[in-house]
Structures are given as C-alpha cells and as structure tokens.
Motif scaffolding. Structure first.
Motif, PDB file in Angstrom:
ATOM      1  N   GLU A 213       0.841  -1.200   0.000  1.00  0.00           N
ATOM      2  CA  GLU A 213       0.000   0.000   0.000  1.00  0.00           C
ATOM      3  C   GLU A 213       0.879   1.253   0.000  1.00  0.00           C
ATOM      4  N   ALA A 214       0.249   2.397  -0.340  1.00  0.00           N
ATOM      5  CA  ALA A 214       0.991   3.654  -0.531  1.00  0.00           C
ATOM      6  C   ALA A 214       1.853   4.085   0.664  1.00  0.00           C
ATOM      7  N   PRO A 215       1.357   4.002   1.918  1.00  0.00           N
ATOM      8  CA  PRO A 215       2.191   4.479   3.030  1.00  0.00           C
ATOM      9  C   PRO A 215       3.492   3.691   3.175  1.00  0.00           C
ATOM     10  N   VAL A 216       3.431   2.382   2.911  1.00  0.00           N
ATOM     11  CA  VAL A 216       4.631   1.545   3.011  1.00  0.00           C
ATOM     12  C   VAL A 216       5.560   1.824   1.824  1.00  0.00           C
ATOM     13  N   GLN A 217       4.975   2.018   0.646  1.00  0.00           N
ATOM     14  CA  GLN A 217       5.780   2.409  -0.533  1.00  0.00           C
ATOM     15  C   GLN A 217       6.563   3.680  -0.229  1.00  0.00           C
ATOM     16  N   ARG A 218       5.872   4.646   0.336  1.00  0.00           N
ATOM     17  CA  ARG A 218       6.509   5.931   0.635  1.00  0.00           C
ATOM     18  C   ARG A 218       7.644   5.767   1.649  1.00  0.00           C
ATOM     19  N   TYR A 219       7.331   5.053   2.728  1.00  0.00           N
ATOM     20  CA  TYR A 219       8.321   4.889   3.797  1.00  0.00           C
ATOM     21  C   TYR A 219       9.578   4.194   3.283  1.00  0.00           C
ATOM     22  N   ILE A 220       9.414   3.096   2.568  1.00  0.00           N
ATOM     23  CA  ILE A 220      10.592   2.339   2.097  1.00  0.00           C
ATOM     24  C   ILE A 220      11.353   3.143   1.030  1.00  0.00           C
ATOM     25  N   ALA A 221      10.634   3.845   0.175  1.00  0.00           N
ATOM     26  CA  ALA A 221      11.314   4.687  -0.834  1.00  0.00           C
ATOM     27  C   ALA A 221      12.200   5.725  -0.142  1.00  0.00           C
ATOM     28  N   GLU A 222      11.718   6.274   0.965  1.00  0.00           N
ATOM     29  CA  GLU A 222      12.514   7.263   1.699  1.00  0.00           C
ATOM     30  C   GLU A 222      13.763   6.641   2.326  1.00  0.00           C
ATOM     31  N   LEU A 223      13.618   5.397   2.813  1.00  0.00           N
ATOM     32  CA  LEU A 223      14.787   4.720   3.386  1.00  0.00           C
ATOM     33  C   LEU A 223      15.809   4.421   2.291  1.00  0.00           C
ATOM     34  N   LEU A 224      15.311   3.965   1.136  1.00  0.00           N
ATOM     35  CA  LEU A 224      16.217   3.601   0.035  1.00  0.00           C
ATOM     36  C   LEU A 224      16.932   4.825  -0.530  1.00  0.00           C
ATOM     37  N   ALA A 225      16.290   5.997  -0.429  1.00  0.00           N
ATOM     38  CA  ALA A 225      16.913   7.229  -0.946  1.00  0.00           C
ATOM     39  C   ALA A 225      18.139   7.609  -0.125  1.00  0.00           C
ATOM     40  N   GLY A 226      18.206   7.103   1.112  1.00  0.00           N
ATOM     41  CA  GLY A 226      19.413   7.287   1.925  1.00  0.00           C
ATOM     42  C   GLY A 226      19.769   8.740   2.170  1.00  0.00           C
ATOM     43  N   LYS A 227      21.074   8.984   2.190  1.00  0.00           N
ATOM     44  CA  LYS A 227      21.616  10.312   2.520  1.00  0.00           C
ATOM     45  C   LYS A 227      21.048  11.421   1.641  1.00  0.00           C
ATOM     46  N   THR A 228      20.757  11.096   0.386  1.00  0.00           N
ATOM     47  CA  THR A 228      20.320  12.131  -0.553  1.00  0.00           C
ATOM     48  C   THR A 228      18.818  12.394  -0.448  1.00  0.00           C
ATOM     49  N   GLY A 229      18.089  11.575   0.332  1.00  0.00           N
ATOM     50  CA  GLY A 229      16.639  11.734   0.439  1.00  0.00           C
ATOM     51  C   GLY A 229      16.216  12.514   1.667  1.00  0.00           C
ATOM     52  N   VAL A 230      14.912  12.502   1.954  1.00  0.00           N
ATOM     53  CA  VAL A 230      14.375  13.282   3.080  1.00  0.00           C
ATOM     54  C   VAL A 230      14.906  12.814   4.435  1.00  0.00           C
ATOM     55  N   ARG A 231      15.322  11.543   4.535  1.00  0.00           N
ATOM     56  CA  ARG A 231      15.821  11.036   5.816  1.00  0.00           C
ATOM     57  C   ARG A 231      17.244  11.495   6.100  1.00  0.00           C
ATOM     58  N   GLY A 232      17.986  11.825   5.058  1.00  0.00           N
ATOM     59  CA  GLY A 232      19.334  12.359   5.236  1.00  0.00           C
ATOM     60  C   GLY A 232      20.328  11.377   5.838  1.00  0.00           C
ATOM     61  N   LYS A 233      20.035  10.098   5.795  1.00  0.00           N
ATOM     62  CA  LYS A 233      21.005   9.083   6.243  1.00  0.00           C
ATOM     63  C   LYS A 233      20.780   7.785   5.474  1.00  0.00           C
ATOM     64  N   ASP A 234      21.845   7.008   5.381  1.00  0.00           N
ATOM     65  CA  ASP A 234      21.752   5.721   4.689  1.00  0.00           C
ATOM     66  C   ASP A 234      21.206   4.649   5.629  1.00  0.00           C
ATOM     67  N   PHE A 235      20.386   3.770   5.082  1.00  0.00           N
ATOM     68  CA  PHE A 235      19.844   2.634   5.845  1.00  0.00           C
ATOM     69  C   PHE A 235      20.390   1.339   5.262  1.00  0.00           C
ATOM     70  N   ASN A 236      20.488   0.332   6.118  1.00  0.00           N
ATOM     71  CA  ASN A 236      20.908  -0.991   5.680  1.00  0.00           C
ATOM     72  C   ASN A 236      19.707  -1.940   5.789  1.00  0.00           C
ATOM     73  N   MET A 237      19.729  -3.035   5.035  1.00  0.00           N
ATOM     74  CA  MET A 237      18.586  -3.948   5.041  1.00  0.00           C
ATOM     75  C   MET A 237      19.001  -5.372   5.388  1.00  0.00           C
ATOM     76  N   ARG A 238      18.132  -6.094   6.108  1.00  0.00           N
ATOM     77  CA  ARG A 238      18.312  -7.507   6.424  1.00  0.00           C
ATOM     78  C   ARG A 238      16.971  -8.204   6.234  1.00  0.00           C
ATOM     79  N   TRP A 239      16.991  -9.439   5.728  1.00  0.00           N
ATOM     80  CA  TRP A 239      15.753 -10.248   5.693  1.00  0.00           C
ATOM     81  C   TRP A 239      16.135 -11.712   5.863  1.00  0.00           C
ATOM     82  N   VAL A 240      15.920 -12.243   7.070  1.00  0.00           N
ATOM     83  CA  VAL A 240      16.284 -13.639   7.349  1.00  0.00           C
ATOM     84  C   VAL A 240      15.144 -14.574   6.934  1.00  0.00           C
ATOM     85  N   ALA A 241      13.901 -14.053   6.960  1.00  0.00           N
ATOM     86  CA  ALA A 241      12.690 -14.853   6.720  1.00  0.00           C
ATOM     87  C   ALA A 241      12.384 -15.797   7.881  1.00  0.00           C
TER      88      ALA A 241
END
Ligand code: AHG
Ligand code: MN
Ligand code: MN
Length: 330
Positions: A213-241
């Motif tokens: 859904e749109a709110p999750v799309q927005r949130y993750i897009a902002e994390l992926l944008a990293g330092k250059t995006g609105v969050r201003g910092k890089d994020f790392n990702m993990r998925w163990v399942a």
C-alpha cells in the motif's frame, strides 16, 4: 562471560517478589524444557532424519515440514500432563487442543508457533519457537483464546541459532537467556533488553514491493533514498525470513521489521498470524521500549476474531514505527 542466574533462579526470584505466581513460573519452565528438546532435534538435522517435508498441510494451506509437526507434538506432549494449562493452540492445529481427561486442567492457555521460519530449516538457517500465555476464561475452549494481546501474562521465543536463546517477558521487561548445553539450563545473559529508539536498519521482503500500500511504498522509498533523500542518512537492510531471528536482531541492536498488508490476496490482511506470532512479539517489543502496530493501531489492542487470523505487522524501534504508522493516516 555467563551470569550465574539460571532461568529457574530468575523465576524463583520473580515469585518471591510476587509478580509471578507459582503455576505461571512452572509453565514457563515447562515450555523452556520442551524447547531444549526441540533445539536438540533441530541441531541433529539430517542425522536424526528430521529435515524435509512432512507431506501434509496445515489449516493455513501451507506445506508442513517434518520439524513443524515434530515441534508441535513435542510441545503438546511436554505440557499436556502438567496441570498448568487448560488448552493449547498452534499454527499447526486447526482447532484448540483440549487437555486429555486423564490430566488435570490448569489456569492458563498456551499458544505457539512451534517452528517459526520453516523455510529455513532445510538450509540450516536460524528458526525458532514463539509462545504466548493467557489466563483461562469461561465458556467454550476456543473462544477463551480470543483475548487481546494486552491480556498476555507472558510471552517469549526460543531462537535456535548459533546459540539457543530464550527471550522472555512476564510484563516486567525483557530478559534473554542462553542455553548452556553443559548443564542443560538457560542462563541469564541479556538482562533488561531494550530497543534503541532510532535505527538505520530495516527488514522487509522487498520482492513484495509492487503489492504494498501507498504508506509503506513511501516509507521504504525514503529509506532507500538514503543520505540524498528526506531522511538524510543511509539505511541498511536484512531479511532472514525467520521472524524470531529478525525480532532478536531488533531486540539486540534496534531496527524495524515489517510484514505489511499487501494486495496479493485481498482476503488476507497480512501474512503473519495475530495470536501466536504478532501478539507475543509485539508484547516483547513493547516491553523492550519499542512499538508494534498494524499500520494504524497497536497490535496488542486488537480484538481477535479467530485463532489463525492474519495481521499486518510493523514493529521495532519506536521512532521508525511511529513514522510509518503516521504515514497511514496522511
Ligand atoms: P512460519 O515458518 O511459522 O510459517 O513463519 C514464517 C514467517 C516469518 O517467520 C517470516 O518473517 C515470514 O514468514 C517470511 O515470509 P516470506 O517467505 O514471505 O519472506
Ligand atoms: Mn511463524
Ligand atoms: Mn511456524
């Protein structure tokens, strides 16, 4: 350096300080004892012939692994005779299981995901057991289980990873115990676990992105944008399942875990199950100072309607969970 406080001593102290009754302490001990046996089966793997498919399916329509079935049966067998529970419910059983007539009924109800992260069993990656304890109610057994997560008197998980760990809350913070295989006891190694409020790490199955859904799309897009995006910092990702492994990482060093609602099957409001996955994990995360919502409401405030009901899950570091929850209202 291991502490000298065993689970038995921790539970005895909690009883002496009067926030835990004797039966609840005994029930937690019995669950822990059974999980030591599950840990043994998991660690034996192919040597004990426990890997691979069971050849059966559960009520969720998922193929069961041999260890899903074995761990479920071990918990039923390990608890039925104790006189501590009046029923058990699990991911692997369509209906709640009553206590056989030859055994005494107890004051509690036990819910469990006997083996979480089943897709990881055959590839030797961490799996776990999740459990939730409620007080028994009145009336028909199955309906007694349908209590909001805020009613849990204890919740926890056992992680079968490089170490086997029990992480437990009885509503007085979160304690982590490591299984000492030399003496067969869980020893307190992580006292008062707390989740940092801020984080730079997120966990989500990105392959489902197009269905979110749109709110999750927005949130993750902002994390992926990293330092250059609105969050201003890089994020790392993990998925163990394995939710147990993700929640353990978050309890250890922070982070946000999401298995949000998606559009793959409109009849399912998420993949994870409220009663034996989301509720116990949300209880632990809140007890550790984090937050857990379905995007709109606290998970533990939801009134359950069915044993196997599914729910959208967003949990972990408070600032991040609050942000993505806020996006659902904008
Ligand atoms: P289970 O093995 O008990 O069915 O639970 C698996 C859950 C959870 O542990 C994990 O976070 C999620 O399913 C993984 O799902 P995907 O395979 O869709 O990533
Ligand atoms: Mn699970
Ligand atoms: Mn499972």
């Amino acid at each position: 350096m291991s502490s000298s406080i065993s689970l038995a001593r921790f539970l005895a102290t909690a009883q002496q300080q009067q926030h835990l009754d004797h039966d609840l302490a005994a029930l937690i001990s019995a669950v822990a004892r059974t999980c030591v046996s599950i840990s043994d089966a998991v660690s034996q793997g192919a040597l004990a012939g426990v890997l691979g498919e069971a050849g059966t399916g559960n009520v969720q329509g998922e193929d069961q692994k041999k260890l899903d079935v074995i761990a479920n049966q071990m918990l039923l067998d390990g608890l039925a005779w104790t006189g501590l529970v009046s029923g058990m419910a699990s991911e692997e059983m369509e209906h709640a299981s009553p206590i056989p007539a030859e055994y005494p009924q107890g004051p509690y109800l036990l819910l469990f995901d006997p083996l979480d992260g089943s897709s990881n069993i055959d590839v030797n990656i961490s799996v776990g057991t999740i459990f939730s304890i409620l007080k028994r109610g009145e009336g028909e057994l199955e309906s007694q289980f349908l209590q909001a997560g805020s009613q849990q008197v204890a919740a926890g998980y056992v992680l079968y990873g490089p170490q086997t760990m029990l992480v437990l809350s009885t509503g007085q913070g979160v304690q982590g115990f490591t299984l000492d295989r030399h003496c067969g006891e869980f020893m307190l190694t992580q006292a008062n676990m707390t989740i940092p409020t801020a984080t730079k790490e997120f966990a989500i199955n990105m392959s489902n992105q197009r269905h979110w859904e749109a709110p999750v799309q927005r949130y993750i897009a902002e994390l992926l944008a990293g330092k250059t995006g609105v969050r201003g910092k890089d994020f790392n990702m993990r998925w163990v399942a394995s939710m147990v492994a993700e929640v353990h990482r978050i309890l250890t060093r922070g982070g946000i875990f999401m298995y949000p609602r998606d559009a793959r099957d409109p009849s399912k409001p998420g993949k994870l199950r409220l009663m034996y996955e989301a509720n116990p994990m949300s209880f632990l995360v809140e007890q550790a100072g984090g937050a857990a919502t379905n995007g709109r409401e606290r998970i533990v405030s939801l009134q359950p309607e069915g044993l196997h009901q599914r729910v959208s899950v967003i949990l972990g570091s408070k600032e991040e969970v609050e942000r993505v929850t806020q996006y659902h209202f904008e």
